[in-house]
Design a protein around this motif. Structure first.
Motif, PDB file in Angstrom:
ATOM      1  N   ARG A   1       0.813  -1.211   0.000  1.00 34.40           N
ATOM      2  CA  ARG A   1       0.000   0.000   0.000  1.00 34.40           C
ATOM      3  C   ARG A   1       0.856   1.276   0.000  1.00 34.40           C
ATOM      4  NH1 ARG A   1      -5.181  -0.797   0.706  1.00 34.40           N
ATOM      5  NH2 ARG A   1      -5.548   1.356   1.381  1.00 34.40           N
ATOM      6  N   PHE A   2       2.063   1.205   0.542  1.00 36.04           N
ATOM      7  CA  PHE A   2       2.890   2.390   0.697  1.00 36.04           C
ATOM      8  C   PHE A   2       4.171   2.273  -0.125  1.00 36.04           C
ATOM      9  CE2 PHE A   2       1.061   2.370   5.267  1.00 36.04           C
ATOM     10  CZ  PHE A   2      -0.116   2.948   4.837  1.00 36.04           C
ATOM     11  N   GLY A   3       4.827   3.408  -0.337  1.00 30.64           N
ATOM     12  CA  GLY A   3       6.094   3.427  -1.058  1.00 30.64           C
ATOM     13  C   GLY A   3       6.116   4.504  -2.129  1.00 30.64           C
ATOM     14  N   PHE A   4       7.309   4.919  -2.521  1.00 25.99           N
ATOM     15  CA  PHE A   4       7.467   5.944  -3.555  1.00 25.99           C
ATOM     16  C   PHE A   4       6.860   5.496  -4.879  1.00 25.99           C
ATOM     17  CE2 PHE A   4      11.626   6.767  -1.131  1.00 25.99           C
ATOM     18  CZ  PHE A   4      11.026   7.703  -0.307  1.00 25.99           C
ATOM     19  N   SER A   5       7.075   4.230  -5.234  1.00 27.88           N
ATOM     20  CA  SER A   5       6.574   3.753  -6.525  1.00 27.88           C
ATOM     21  C   SER A   5       5.051   3.695  -6.550  1.00 27.88           C
ATOM     22  CB  SER A   5       7.170   2.392  -6.877  1.00 27.88           C
ATOM     23  OG  SER A   5       6.840   1.418  -5.916  1.00 27.88           O
ATOM     24  N   LYS A   6       4.420   3.468  -5.397  1.00 26.24           N
ATOM     25  CA  LYS A   6       2.954   3.520  -5.332  1.00 26.24           C
ATOM     26  C   LYS A   6       2.481   4.959  -5.539  1.00 26.24           C
ATOM     27  CE  LYS A   6       0.740   0.392  -4.589  1.00 26.24           C
ATOM     28  NZ  LYS A   6       0.236  -0.673  -5.496  1.00 26.24           N
ATOM     29  N   GLN A   7       3.197   5.909  -4.952  1.00 27.28           N
ATOM     30  CA  GLN A   7       2.862   7.324  -5.151  1.00 27.28           C
ATOM     31  C   GLN A   7       3.048   7.714  -6.611  1.00 27.28           C
ATOM     32  OE1 GLN A   7       5.557   9.005  -2.284  1.00 27.28           O
ATOM     33  NE2 GLN A   7       4.197   8.632  -0.546  1.00 27.28           N
ATOM     34  N   ARG A   8       4.099   7.197  -7.230  1.00 25.66           N
ATOM     35  CA  ARG A   8       4.347   7.497  -8.636  1.00 25.66           C
ATOM     36  C   ARG A   8       3.233   6.938  -9.523  1.00 25.66           C
ATOM     37  NH1 ARG A   8       8.024   8.298 -12.891  1.00 25.66           N
ATOM     38  NH2 ARG A   8       7.862   6.724 -14.528  1.00 25.66           N
TER      39      ARG A   8
ATOM     40  N   LEU B   1      -3.107  10.094 -12.562  1.00 27.95           N
ATOM     41  CA  LEU B   1      -3.835  11.369 -12.460  1.00 27.95           C
ATOM     42  C   LEU B   1      -3.257  12.418 -13.409  1.00 27.95           C
ATOM     43  CD1 LEU B   1      -4.074  11.434  -8.555  1.00 27.95           C
ATOM     44  CD2 LEU B   1      -5.943  10.951 -10.142  1.00 27.95           C
ATOM     45  N   ASN B   2      -2.527  11.949 -14.418  1.00 27.54           N
ATOM     46  CA  ASN B   2      -1.913  12.852 -15.405  1.00 27.54           C
ATOM     47  C   ASN B   2      -1.008  13.891 -14.754  1.00 27.54           C
ATOM     48  OD1 ASN B   2      -3.200  11.641 -17.697  1.00 27.54           O
ATOM     49  ND2 ASN B   2      -5.097  12.695 -17.103  1.00 27.54           N
ATOM     50  N   GLN B   3      -0.323  13.453 -13.697  1.00 26.51           N
ATOM     51  CA  GLN B   3       0.652  14.288 -12.990  1.00 26.51           C
ATOM     52  C   GLN B   3       0.026  15.563 -12.422  1.00 26.51           C
ATOM     53  OE1 GLN B   3       4.326  14.654 -15.278  1.00 26.51           O
ATOM     54  NE2 GLN B   3       3.950  12.707 -16.282  1.00 26.51           N
ATOM     55  N   ASN B   4      -1.237  15.461 -12.039  1.00 26.44           N
ATOM     56  CA  ASN B   4      -1.948  16.590 -11.442  1.00 26.44           C
ATOM     57  C   ASN B   4      -1.692  16.572  -9.930  1.00 26.44           C
ATOM     58  OD1 ASN B   4      -4.197  17.989 -10.030  1.00 26.44           O
ATOM     59  ND2 ASN B   4      -4.985  18.307 -12.108  1.00 26.44           N
ATOM     60  N   TRP B   5      -0.940  17.548  -9.459  1.00 22.76           N
ATOM     61  CA  TRP B   5      -0.520  17.549  -8.055  1.00 22.76           C
ATOM     62  C   TRP B   5      -1.693  17.751  -7.097  1.00 22.76           C
ATOM     63  CZ3 TRP B   5       3.877  15.423  -7.182  1.00 22.76           C
ATOM     64  CH2 TRP B   5       4.895  15.499  -8.148  1.00 22.76           C
ATOM     65  N   ASP B   6      -2.600  18.648  -7.414  1.00 30.09           N
ATOM     66  CA  ASP B   6      -3.728  18.887  -6.511  1.00 30.09           C
ATOM     67  C   ASP B   6      -4.559  17.624  -6.322  1.00 30.09           C
ATOM     68  OD1 ASP B   6      -3.125  21.539  -6.014  1.00 30.09           O
ATOM     69  OD2 ASP B   6      -4.256  22.271  -7.745  1.00 30.09           O
ATOM     70  N   ARG B   7      -4.780  16.894  -7.409  1.00 29.04           N
ATOM     71  CA  ARG B   7      -5.534  15.641  -7.305  1.00 29.04           C
ATOM     72  C   ARG B   7      -4.734  14.578  -6.553  1.00 29.04           C
ATOM     73  NH1 ARG B   7      -7.316  13.851 -13.084  1.00 29.04           N
ATOM     74  NH2 ARG B   7      -8.461  12.268 -11.870  1.00 29.04           N
ATOM     75  N   LEU B   8      -3.417  14.595  -6.731  1.00 33.41           N
ATOM     76  CA  LEU B   8      -2.583  13.628  -6.011  1.00 33.41           C
ATOM     77  C   LEU B   8      -2.634  13.865  -4.508  1.00 33.41           C
ATOM     78  CD1 LEU B   8      -0.533  11.276  -6.093  1.00 33.41           C
ATOM     79  CD2 LEU B   8       1.278  13.013  -6.163  1.00 33.41           C
ATOM     80  N   TRP B   9      -2.511  15.139  -4.095  1.00 36.59           N
ATOM     81  CA  TRP B   9      -2.547  15.430  -2.653  1.00 36.59           C
ATOM     82  C   TRP B   9      -3.863  14.926  -2.046  1.00 36.59           C
ATOM     83  CZ3 TRP B   9       2.108  15.806  -3.202  1.00 36.59           C
ATOM     84  CH2 TRP B   9       2.816  16.857  -3.752  1.00 36.59           C
ATOM     85  N   GLU B  10      -4.947  15.114  -2.751  1.00 37.81           N
ATOM     86  CA  GLU B  10      -6.258  14.635  -2.267  1.00 37.81           C
ATOM     87  C   GLU B  10      -6.274  13.110  -2.184  1.00 37.81           C
ATOM     88  OE1 GLU B  10      -9.254  16.180  -1.551  1.00 37.81           O
ATOM     89  OE2 GLU B  10      -8.844  18.286  -2.040  1.00 37.81           O
ATOM     90  N   LYS B  11      -5.747  12.471  -3.233  1.00 36.50           N
ATOM     91  CA  LYS B  11      -5.760  11.008  -3.293  1.00 36.50           C
ATOM     92  C   LYS B  11      -4.922  10.401  -2.184  1.00 36.50           C
ATOM     93  CE  LYS B  11      -7.197   7.579  -6.053  1.00 36.50           C
ATOM     94  NZ  LYS B  11      -8.615   7.378  -6.444  1.00 36.50           N
ATOM     95  N   LEU B  12      -3.812  11.053  -1.864  1.00 38.88           N
ATOM     96  CA  LEU B  12      -2.929  10.569  -0.803  1.00 38.88           C
ATOM     97  C   LEU B  12      -3.435  10.941   0.587  1.00 38.88           C
ATOM     98  CD1 LEU B  12       0.585  11.495  -2.284  1.00 38.88           C
ATOM     99  CD2 LEU B  12      -0.577   9.281  -2.375  1.00 38.88           C
ATOM    100  N   ALA B  13      -4.500  11.753   0.646  1.00 39.54           N
ATOM    101  CA  ALA B  13      -5.024  12.284   1.910  1.00 39.54           C
ATOM    102  C   ALA B  13      -4.000  13.171   2.607  1.00 39.54           C
ATOM    103  CB  ALA B  13      -5.487  11.158   2.841  1.00 39.54           C
ATOM    104  N   TRP B  14      -3.210  13.881   1.789  1.00 40.43           N
ATOM    105  CA  TRP B  14      -2.283  14.879   2.317  1.00 40.43           C
ATOM    106  C   TRP B  14      -2.937  16.254   2.350  1.00 40.43           C
ATOM    107  CZ3 TRP B  14       3.161  13.875  -0.307  1.00 40.43           C
ATOM    108  CH2 TRP B  14       3.617  12.608   0.083  1.00 40.43           C
ATOM    109  N   LYS B  15      -4.073  16.361   1.691  1.00 45.36           N
ATOM    110  CA  LYS B  15      -4.769  17.636   1.632  1.00 45.36           C
ATOM    111  C   LYS B  15      -6.250  17.372   1.422  1.00 45.36           C
ATOM    112  CE  LYS B  15      -4.240  22.171  -0.650  1.00 45.36           C
ATOM    113  NZ  LYS B  15      -3.565  22.893  -1.778  1.00 45.36           N
ATOM    114  N   SER B  16      -7.099  18.186   2.032  1.00 42.27           N
ATOM    115  CA  SER B  16      -8.539  18.090   1.831  1.00 42.27           C
ATOM    116  C   SER B  16      -9.056  19.483   1.494  1.00 42.27           C
ATOM    117  CB  SER B  16      -9.235  17.558   3.088  1.00 42.27           C
ATOM    118  OG  SER B  16     -10.628  17.490   2.908  1.00 42.27           O
ATOM    119  N   GLY B  17      -9.506  19.650   0.248  1.00 42.02           N
ATOM    120  CA  GLY B  17      -9.881  20.989  -0.189  1.00 42.02           C
ATOM    121  C   GLY B  17      -8.659  21.878  -0.216  1.00 42.02           C
ATOM    122  N   ASN B  18      -8.716  22.973   0.516  1.00 45.90           N
ATOM    123  CA  ASN B  18      -7.568  23.878   0.594  1.00 45.90           C
ATOM    124  C   ASN B  18      -6.773  23.706   1.882  1.00 45.90           C
ATOM    125  OD1 ASN B  18      -8.073  25.207  -1.893  1.00 45.90           O
ATOM    126  ND2 ASN B  18      -9.705  26.414  -0.918  1.00 45.90           N
ATOM    127  N   ILE B  19      -7.106  22.664   2.628  1.00 47.69           N
ATOM    128  CA  ILE B  19      -6.490  22.486   3.944  1.00 47.69           C
ATOM    129  C   ILE B  19      -5.518  21.307   3.913  1.00 47.69           C
ATOM    130  CG2 ILE B  19      -6.912  22.039   6.385  1.00 47.69           C
ATOM    131  CD1 ILE B  19      -9.704  23.221   6.002  1.00 47.69           C
TER     132      ILE B  19
END
Length: 243
Positions: free
Chosen positions: A170-177, A183-201
């Motif tokens: 489930r975890f690891g750099f290659s999983k994040q990659r 997600l077509n290298q979309n950072w905002d969508r990635l942060w949401e997917k990783l649960a590193w960000k929710s909305g603007n928070i």
């Protein structure tokens, strides 16, 4: 058919039948079935432990698998003397051979991941990245994105394999990659997917992060998450991840 045996001198016919079924399930091509079988076997006393030991004996000699990583974790937390004796003799340092082109010691990371101490493992992962970057990074305790290109592929692959093997993949750099590319290298969508960000928070460290395998895929390691996009871009674009 299989070297994974369910034989146990104290097992009843019913127990033997169940352990035999789980032993076969442990060899399934489906990771979820393997993980479920390993967990159930660990709860069945010595007959189940014997199957897990045999599985590790006969499968960990080749390519290190996620199922073998889970089995190692389950045996390490078992009260079985047989389990502890086997691990001490066969895999005292875990099942992943750790290697580095820079002389970095990844054994402490392996120990923490086996114990599922994911928060501590995350902290030591950043420490190891700083060691790869050199003395200046070790002193400041974080990595510049310009330092990432100098990381040896072998070292990044070692860190990644440790995280994947001991996190049920489930975890690891290659999983994040994988997620980033999907997600077509979309950072905002990635942060949401990783649960590193929710909305603007942004997710607050450490209390709002999830430090177990119930977290979203790719949630860990955080690496240099607080340093922003450039660090992650260089890390996920590193040549280590391409054949």
């Amino acid at each position: 058919m299989s070297n994974v045996s369910a034989d146990s001198p104290t097992a009843t016919p019913r127990d033997s039948d169940q352990t035999s079924k789980l032993a076969e399930q442990l060899l399934s091509q489906t990771l979820k079935r393997q993980l479920n079988a390993a967990t159930e076997l660990a709860s069945m006393g010595e007959s189940g432990i014997a199957v897990l030991i045999n599985f590790l004996k006969h499968t960990a000699n080749g390519e290190v698998s996620v199922a073998a990583g889970k089995t190692c974790q389950l045996l390490s937390t078992s009260e079985s003397v047989a389990a502890q004796t086997f691990l001490a003799e066969a895999f005292p340092n875990g099942i992943v051979p750790v290697s580095s082109d820079c002389g970095v010691d990844y054994q402490p990371l392996q120990g923490l991941l086996i114990a599922q101490e994911f928060e501590a493992a995350d902290r030591i992962t950043l420490q190891k990245l700083c060691e790869l970057a050199g003395p200046a990074a070790m002193q400041r305790k974080w990595v510049y994105f310009t330092e990432v290109d100098s990381f040896p592929a072998k070292d990044l692959l070692t860190i990644d394999q440790l995280w994947r093997v001991y996190s049920e993949d489930r975890f690891g750099f290659s999983k994040q990659r994988e997620l980033w590319l999907s997600l077509n290298q979309n950072w905002d969508r990635l942060w949401e997917k990783l649960a590193w960000k929710s909305g603007n928070i942004w997710t607050r460290y450490p209390g709002e992060f999830v430090w177990d395998v119930s977290a979203p895929v790719g949630h860990l390691p955080l690496s240099n998450q607080l340093r922003g996009v450039r660090m992650m871009e260089f890390l996920l674009s590193h040549p280590a991840w391409t054949p």
